[in-house]
Scaffold this motif. Sequence first.
Motif, PDB file in Angstrom:
ATOM      1  N   PRO A 523     -88.628 -59.426  30.259  1.00  0.00           N
ATOM      2  CA  PRO A 523     -89.279 -58.351  29.494  1.00  0.00           C
ATOM      3  C   PRO A 523     -90.758 -58.608  29.231  1.00  0.00           C
ATOM      4  CG  PRO A 523     -87.139 -58.892  28.559  1.00  0.00           C
ATOM      5  CD  PRO A 523     -87.413 -59.938  29.611  1.00  0.00           C
ATOM      6  N   ALA A 524     -91.124 -59.864  29.009  1.00  0.00           N
ATOM      7  CA  ALA A 524     -92.538 -60.151  28.717  1.00  0.00           C
ATOM      8  C   ALA A 524     -93.408 -59.820  29.919  1.00  0.00           C
ATOM      9  CB  ALA A 524     -92.706 -61.623  28.333  1.00  0.00           C
ATOM     10  N   GLU A 527     -93.669 -56.040  30.230  1.00  0.00           N
ATOM     11  CA  GLU A 527     -94.611 -55.523  29.233  1.00  0.00           C
ATOM     12  C   GLU A 527     -96.063 -55.791  29.652  1.00  0.00           C
ATOM     13  OE1 GLU A 527     -95.644 -53.472  25.866  1.00  0.00           O
ATOM     14  OE2 GLU A 527     -93.622 -53.799  26.651  1.00  0.00           O
ATOM     15  N   GLU A 528     -96.305 -56.987  30.192  1.00  0.00           N
ATOM     16  CA  GLU A 528     -97.665 -57.328  30.640  1.00  0.00           C
ATOM     17  C   GLU A 528     -98.080 -56.437  31.804  1.00  0.00           C
ATOM     18  OE1 GLU A 528    -100.275 -61.218  32.156  1.00  0.00           O
ATOM     19  OE2 GLU A 528     -98.088 -61.362  31.852  1.00  0.00           O
ATOM     20  N   VAL A 530     -97.054 -53.305  32.418  1.00  0.00           N
ATOM     21  CA  VAL A 530     -97.377 -51.965  31.910  1.00  0.00           C
ATOM     22  C   VAL A 530     -98.740 -51.962  31.237  1.00  0.00           C
ATOM     23  CG1 VAL A 530     -96.717 -50.178  30.244  1.00  0.00           C
ATOM     24  CG2 VAL A 530     -94.961 -51.284  31.654  1.00  0.00           C
ATOM     25  N   ASP A 531     -98.986 -52.963  30.423  1.00  0.00           N
ATOM     26  CA  ASP A 531    -100.257 -53.006  29.704  1.00  0.00           C
ATOM     27  C   ASP A 531    -101.431 -53.204  30.656  1.00  0.00           C
ATOM     28  OD1 ASP A 531    -101.675 -53.272  27.008  1.00  0.00           O
ATOM     29  OD2 ASP A 531    -102.296 -55.117  28.034  1.00  0.00           O
ATOM     30  N   THR A 606     -91.814 -46.852  33.690  1.00  0.00           N
ATOM     31  CA  THR A 606     -91.318 -47.937  32.844  1.00  0.00           C
ATOM     32  C   THR A 606     -91.619 -47.646  31.383  1.00  0.00           C
ATOM     33  OG1 THR A 606     -91.680 -49.509  34.633  1.00  0.00           O
ATOM     34  CG2 THR A 606     -91.455 -50.416  32.418  1.00  0.00           C
ATOM     35  N   HIS A 607     -92.810 -47.131  31.092  1.00  0.00           N
ATOM     36  CA  HIS A 607     -93.176 -46.786  29.712  1.00  0.00           C
ATOM     37  C   HIS A 607     -92.274 -45.686  29.170  1.00  0.00           C
ATOM     38  CE1 HIS A 607     -95.589 -45.879  26.211  1.00  0.00           C
ATOM     39  NE2 HIS A 607     -95.737 -44.618  26.632  1.00  0.00           N
ATOM     40  N   ARG A 610     -88.972 -47.178  28.433  1.00  0.00           N
ATOM     41  CA  ARG A 610     -89.048 -48.014  27.229  1.00  0.00           C
ATOM     42  C   ARG A 610     -89.004 -47.144  25.979  1.00  0.00           C
ATOM     43  NH1 ARG A 610     -94.348 -51.479  26.850  1.00  0.00           N
ATOM     44  NH2 ARG A 610     -95.139 -49.351  26.692  1.00  0.00           N
TER      45      ARG A 610
END
Length: 613
Positions: A523-524, A527-528, A530-531, A606-607, A610
């Motif tokens: 998950p990390a 998340e990275e 997407v950001d 993905t966002h 989420r």
Amino acid sequence: MDVAGDILEQLLAGAGREELEATLARAEREVEPRELARVRDLAARVRDQMERQRSREAELSGLYETARDLTAIRDLDEILAAIVRRARQLLGADMTYLSLNDEADGASYMKVTDGALTPEFRTLRLPFGTGLLGLVAQAGAPYFTEDYQADERFVHREYIDTAVDGEQIRAILGVPLEVEGTVIGALLAVHRRVRPFPADEVTLLTSFAAHAAVALENARLFQQARDAAAAADAASAELRARAAATERAAHAHDLLTDVLLHRGGVVEVGQVLAEVLGGHVEAYDEDDRQLAGQPAAPPDGLADAVARARTSGRCTRTDAGVWVAAATAGDEHLATLVLRTDGPMGLPERRTLERAALVTAMVLLFGRSEAEAESRVRGELVADLLAARSQDPERLRVRARQQGADVDGDLAVAVARHASERAGQRVVGSLARELRGLGTVHEGQVVLVARAEPVALGEQLRDRLGGATVGVSHVEGGLTGVAAAWREARRTLGVLYRLGRTGEVGDPAALGLARLLLGDNGPAEVEEFVDRTIGPLLRYDAERDTRLVETLAVWLDASGGLRDTAERLHVHPNTVTQRLDRVGRLLGPDWRQGARRLDVHLAVQTHRLRDLM
């Protein structure tokens, strides 16, 4: 009555014609006519003789004064002008001119004139024997004519007669200029009317020409003496200058030797050159990066000057007047010395610059040997770090500090490939020293560890390696985490090559979808991803309460259809266009292209997923 005695006394007293005639008139009553006629004739003859004598004395006096004045003149051109000017005054001529002989050309050429009317006459050149001037110059004897154009004794040429007509010349008197029996030219006096030349005028001009020739020769000898003295002074000055230059060269040799003995560097070599030769000295490496001297841009034409210097083995000069010398070792170009000076650059100065280039090469080779030795030691430490051997972290930190490395803080690893292992070792070793980090070539790849932001560190390494592809990664856990970061940076480098993104600097997050597919991610990492991909849009919407991400998602679902997107969002198509332009400004101009568009689409999906979780 003693008429003859009275007449003589009056003549001696300087009586005029009227006084003499009055005395003769009074004597008519007392003296026989025959005796009176004889006395009158005798008186006239004596008076004419006395007038001629006074005229001769005046001419001789003028001639003497002129000769005296000429001998006081030392400049050759000035004395030539004085000769023709004084000759014109003595004879009362309309024009005078002087010619000098050119034996090699067989002609006498006009040197100076006084009273000339046309420029063509001042440049006249007469072959020997041609015209009156050419005849005087060749024969070395006086010639004169009452009317030159009508005189068939002389060889006429059309261009000469045309020049004579232009000056309206009629009567000409010419006498030779002789020095030690050699005719060097001619002096001529002319009248613009037909007239004879009495013998006393011929004699006067001949005498004047003799004095003038002596004055000319004296002026010529004086000029030779002056030129010889000037040449002697110049030779003496040149000898003194050479001696001083040789002394400076010897001094420079001593100073450059001292630089070598005391292990000085390129900066010290430049300081020696600036002290000895003056001006400003800069040094550049083979990639034109400045090594020494005041900050300055490389001079124009440096590459061509370096090429000439390497070919000739000598220093050379650019078109802008900058001196350049190449420091080489065999066929390898190590550095370039640039000297900007307004001082003299004779042979001793140029050899000094070339000697300094040789010393620069030796200094750099010494430094390279030391750096290579140091790099081997540093390389051993980097190899230990990358091998992830079980070692005491404190011991690793002590070893790093002993080698001048600062490893306390956030570290990054950069990995690149380079065609030459030796050149790569030199580059990474130099950069590591500048950054107080560690660098080596490990398993055929350049590895750099230093305190820096990962991408910034990679960009520095890329630039030093001439545009190489670089993979970077952040180090977690200090020195003991270097091995894991190195593996991630190496994997990133491989992916960049497989994706054809050569010349780029990338960290794992920059790989987009490729990172998610090729690595162990949780998950990390998602998340990275997407950001890193659409983070600027998310933050823009959050700060300004806009709908950029929603608009982008609908536009992607509509396969880029502008009208379909507007209908689904219930807005005007222009509004969709404006929002997409804003997306482009935030994500960059290439967000719609190829793999980047796929990354953006995946990050948006993905966002959205989420948000549903």
